[in-house]
Design an enzyme around this catalytic site. Structure first.
Site, PDB file in Angstrom:
ATOM      1  N   GLU A 166       0.845  -1.197   0.000  1.00  0.00           N
ATOM      2  CA  GLU A 166       0.000   0.000   0.000  1.00  0.00           C
ATOM      3  C   GLU A 166       0.882   1.249   0.000  1.00  0.00           C
ATOM      4  OE1 GLU A 166      -3.371   2.097   2.880  1.00  0.00           O
ATOM      5  OE2 GLU A 166      -2.068   0.534   3.671  1.00  0.00           O
ATOM      6  N   HIS A 167       1.817   1.303   0.931  1.00  0.00           N
ATOM      7  CA  HIS A 167       2.792   2.401   1.008  1.00  0.00           C
ATOM      8  C   HIS A 167       4.190   1.828   0.797  1.00  0.00           C
ATOM      9  CE1 HIS A 167      -0.490   3.447   3.918  1.00  0.00           C
ATOM     10  NE2 HIS A 167      -0.448   4.590   3.265  1.00  0.00           N
TER      11      HIS A 167
END
Length: 428
Positions: free
Chosen positions: A323-324
């Site tokens: 996601e990050h």
């Protein structure tokens, strides 16, 4: 505590990259019952569930204009300035994503084009839980406003006194939210999906939540309303070499870990020294965190992985599809060019995930659980639809018509063919 992994074989990768399990199927019966009751009984059911789950007795769901005006005086000038700065940056970045359509003549006399229009009614869910996520209000309401969404509805759970956190109300008012309601959990999702006496029915629902909210969004999206994307526990990966600062890396891992007990933080590095230093630094910083119990539980899902070189590090990263992704390497711009699966990427030692979470301008509503291989994060496009148009003039129909007739005949769709034939007959 975080697991140290050294030089894993490719056969071990699938096991290493597993996320904490989020089993929503076991919740579906409970969630479906709540949804059906809200659908049948409207406000009455929502108020009952607020009393049961949020432990608050409400006389009405709607946040009044007086409550919104009062909120501004309940937060500091410093926080108001910070929220205003973040809103401005988010607005600047998302405004740059506006669609510019152009007419394309695919052949003489045949013109096609697209028009972007905002989704008329959108619903934003802002969790209460362990922290007031006023930043998520900006991330969702600002692009919705830019897109031209006519009605922006926001649901968020109240505290035990029936109040919404003033920073959420301030951010909502600043970003242009139309209506705010005191409702959380499954009952809020159901209210926005089907409408109640107070809450308007919307066409698309956005926003994060716990496993019950996730299950509710999945169920209502099967046929009744669109949702932003599949959601799961939040996650971060730091991709680092020997040049990385272990203090920064540890801080980034912990900033993710404090989100919730099912969050995941990963380090993939080519430096054995850094791996050891980060482990030591994580323990040191963890001891000072107010939310250390949550972070410590999250770290049980987390790993520090040592690989032989940057090629392998990138291959493993793209397999994980975080996601990050924070890239803290010597040549981070070159490394970043080779990233193909990630929700949002943070480059260099001075770009923490927190920047994108709050104020740099990018959106923090991102695909989790490996969905970054197929999904994008929320952007202006999430709030618009693109309608296609086409226009055929006589000279175009004379050329394209026979081709359409031939194709329709071969698909055995005579009415399709006839719709062209009757027009061609008028042009002879």
């Amino acid at each position: 505590m975080m697991k140290l992994i050294k030089y894993p074989s490719k056969e071990q990768w699938a096991e290493l990259l597993k996320r904490p399990a989020l089993n929503t199927e076991s919740l579906f019966d409970t969630v479906r019952t709540i949804i059906n009751k809200v659908r049948a009984e409207g406000d009455k059911a929502v108020l009952e569930y607020e009393a049961a789950f949020d432990k608050v007795t409400l006389s009405a769901l709607t946040v009044t204009s007086e409550e919104i005006q009062k909120a501004e005086g309940l937060i500091s000038d410093e926080l108001k300035s910070a929220i205003t700065l973040a809103k401005r940056n988010i607005e600047t970045f998302h405004s740059s994503q506006r669609f510019v359509g152009k007419k394309v003549e695919t052949m003489e006399g045949v013109t096609c084009w697209q028009k972007a229009v905002g989704i008329e009614k959108v619903g934003l869910y802002i969790p209460g839980g362990t922290a007031p996520l006023f930043s998520t209000v900006l991330m969702l309401a600002v692009p919705a406003k830019i897109a031209g969404c006519r009605e922006i509805v926001l649901c968020t759970p109240p505290d035990k006194n029936g109040n919404i956190h003033p920073a959420i109300l301030f951010a909502a008012q600043l970003a242009g939210v139309s209506k705010i309601f005191k409702a959380g959990g499954v009952q809020a999702i159901a209210a926005m999906a089907y409408g109640t006496e107070s809450v308007p029915k919307v066409y698309k629902i956005f926003g994060p939540g716990n496993q019950y909210v996730t299950a509710a969004k999945q169920l209502v999206s099967l046929r009744d309303v669109a949702i932003d994307m599949p959601a799961g526990p939040s996650e971060v990966e730091v991709l680092a070499d020997a040049s990385a600062n272990p203090v920064f890396v540890a801080a980034d891992l912990l900033s993710q870990a404090e989100h919730g007990v099912d969050s995941q933080a990963m380090l993939i590095t080519t430096s054995e020294k850094l791996q050891a230093e980060v482990m030591e630094e994580v323990n040191r910083q963890l001891a000072k965190l107010p939310r250390r119990e949550i972070a410590a539980k999250s770290l049980e899902n987390s790993k520090l992985i040592l690989v032989k070189d940057m090629d392998e590090a990138l291959e493993l990263t793209n397999a994980y599809a975080p996601e990050h992704l924070i890239v803290e390497t010597e040549n981070y711009l070159e490394v970043a060019e080779r990233v193909i699966n990630a929700g949002s990427v943070f480059l260099g030692s001075l770009t923490p995930e927190s920047a994108g979470d709050y104020a740099s301008g990018t959106n923090h509503t991102l695909p989790t659980n490996g969905y970054a291989k197929a999904y994008s994060g929320v952007s202006l496009d999430s709030f618009i639809r693109k309608i296609t148009f086409q226009e055929i003039l006589p000279q175009g129909m004379k050329v394209i018509g026979p081709a359409i007739e031939e194709m329709a005949a071969n698909e055995l769709l005579d009415a399709h063919k006839n719709a062209v034939t009757v027009r061609l007959n008028t042009l002879k």
